[in-house]
Write an enzyme that holds these catalytic residues in place. Structure first.
Site, PDB file in Angstrom:
ATOM      1  N   ASN A  23      20.528  -2.313 -10.602  1.00  0.00           N
ATOM      2  CA  ASN A  23      21.356  -3.484  -9.864  1.00  0.00           C
ATOM      3  C   ASN A  23      20.829  -4.530  -9.318  1.00  0.00           C
ATOM      4  O   ASN A  23      21.351  -5.539  -8.829  1.00  0.00           O
ATOM      5  CB  ASN A  23      22.077  -2.782  -8.552  1.00  0.00           C
ATOM      6  CG  ASN A  23      20.965  -2.222  -7.546  1.00  0.00           C
ATOM      7  OD1 ASN A  23      20.353  -1.395  -7.798  1.00  0.00           O
ATOM      8  ND2 ASN A  23      20.758  -2.924  -6.401  1.00  0.00           N
ATOM      9  N   SER A 150       2.921  -1.622 -13.134  1.00  0.00           N
ATOM     10  CA  SER A 150       2.848  -3.069 -12.674  1.00  0.00           C
ATOM     11  C   SER A 150       1.023  -3.485 -13.032  1.00  0.00           C
ATOM     12  O   SER A 150       0.370  -2.897 -13.307  1.00  0.00           O
ATOM     13  CB  SER A 150       2.866  -3.194 -11.183  1.00  0.00           C
ATOM     14  OG  SER A 150       2.415  -4.506 -10.607  1.00  0.00           O
ATOM     15  N   TYR A 175       1.420  -0.232  -2.313  1.00  0.00           N
ATOM     16  CA  TYR A 175       2.444  -0.736  -3.458  1.00  0.00           C
ATOM     17  C   TYR A 175       1.508  -0.596  -4.697  1.00  0.00           C
ATOM     18  O   TYR A 175       2.082   0.189  -5.761  1.00  0.00           O
ATOM     19  CB  TYR A 175       3.169  -1.949  -3.301  1.00  0.00           C
ATOM     20  CG  TYR A 175       3.647  -2.484  -4.592  1.00  0.00           C
ATOM     21  CD1 TYR A 175       5.067  -1.965  -4.818  1.00  0.00           C
ATOM     22  CD2 TYR A 175       3.341  -3.263  -5.417  1.00  0.00           C
ATOM     23  CE1 TYR A 175       5.602  -2.314  -5.795  1.00  0.00           C
ATOM     24  CE2 TYR A 175       3.810  -3.681  -6.567  1.00  0.00           C
ATOM     25  CZ  TYR A 175       5.217  -2.910  -6.955  1.00  0.00           C
ATOM     26  OH  TYR A 175       5.902  -3.522  -7.904  1.00  0.00           O
TER      27      TYR A 175
END
Length: 306
Positions: A23, A150, A175
């Site tokens: 989304n 990442s 993260y």
């Protein structure tokens, strides 16, 4: 590898893809590009209103898009089984494990199950999701699990004794560790799939340096670019281009399990290419120990029924 043109993707009318976090951000552009192939694309999102806005935006660019929404909260492990049970399909040809969170500042937050939020959402939630999806992936002719890592995950220092960052929580470091965990999981999963003779492949992608300021606008999803585009545009790219490695990992018939795709130019920008797997990402011992820890934390094992 075959030549690959990001602007002329192969058709996929008879296939069904699930994109977590479809989304917003890079996940949105993965969903939009896959929808353009004629495939059925399911957007996994915990927010129905945002999913509806994303689907409306995709249809404005791909008028005949075949789309659906799956309510999916990766931070709530207890809800994932019921979410997968709600899927109205007999197979999933690929799942793109893209959704994730990056908290901008402390304090540290935990899920209802007591897991640190970033690690739980980015890694543990996808670990549990893949477990639940395995029957649908194996029902496909050649299912794929595409895990979006990442650039920062390549050099992170994952601490197996402090996976929930209880001792030294820093949002960006937590993260990067969670993204490394995702990538290690994907490589270890493919080793287990190959050992079992499974037709399912596990592949890694990463988007390089993808900035909002270089991303084309999608009015209800992605605001018009703001800020300086130069000199960032020389080294980095927008989120539309950041989606290219994931899309190639899903669609390219030449892809093999255990491979990783990233941007061509220094791993930061450009068309997707096959990348070497080095350093921590090549540490099979670390990956195996992480797998064991993930099974203990989630109570499930994606390779248990192979």
């Amino acid at each position: 590898m075959t030549d690959w043109d990001v602007h002329h993707l192969p058709r996929a009318e008879d296939r069904t893809f699930l994109v977590t976090g479809g989304n917003a951000g890079i996940g949105y552009f993965v969903a939009e590009q896959l929808a353009g192939t004629g495939a059925t694309v399911i957007l996994g999102s915990r927010n129905a209103a945002k999913a509806e806005s994303a689907m409306s935006s995709i249809r404005s660019h791909v008028p005949d898009a075949r789309l659906a929404h799956l309510r999916l909260d990766l931070a709530d492990l207890s809800s994932i089984k019921s979410s997968v049970d709600a899927l109205e399909t007999d197979r999933i040809d690929a799942v793109v494990c893209n959704a994730g969170v990056l908290l901008e500042e402390p304090p540290r937050r935990e899920t209802a199950e007591g897991h640190e939020l970033t690690f739980a959402t980015n890694h543990l939630g996808h670990f549990a999701l893949v477990h639940r999806l395995m029957p649908l992936l194996e029902a496909a002719e050649a299912g794929r699990v595409v895990t979006t890592g990442s650039f920062v995950g390549k050099s992170a220092e994952l601490d197996l004794d402090d996976l929930h960052s209880e001792r030294d929580y820093q949002p960006k470091r937590t993260y990067s560790r969670s993204k490394q965990a995702q990538m290690l999981f994907a490589f270890e999963f493919d080793r287990r799939l190959r050992a079992a003779g499974s037709t399912v492949l596990s592949v890694v992608d990463h988007p390089g340096g993808a900035l909002d300021s270089l991303t084309p606008a999608r009015p209800t999803v992605q605001p018009a670019p703001g800020g300086r585009r130069f000199p960032a545009g020389l080294l980095l790219q927008g989120k539309e281009a950041g989606a290219w490695p994931a899309v190639r990992a899903v669609l390219d018939p030449a892809v093999r399990g255990g491979e990783m795709f990233g941007p061509r130019v220094f791993g930061l920008r450009g068309e997707p290419r096959l990348e070497p797997i080095r350093g921590k990402l090549a540490d099979t011992g670390l990956a195996a120990r992480l797998w064991t820890a993930s099974v203990e934390l989630t109570g499930v094992d994606p390779a248990s029924n192979l």
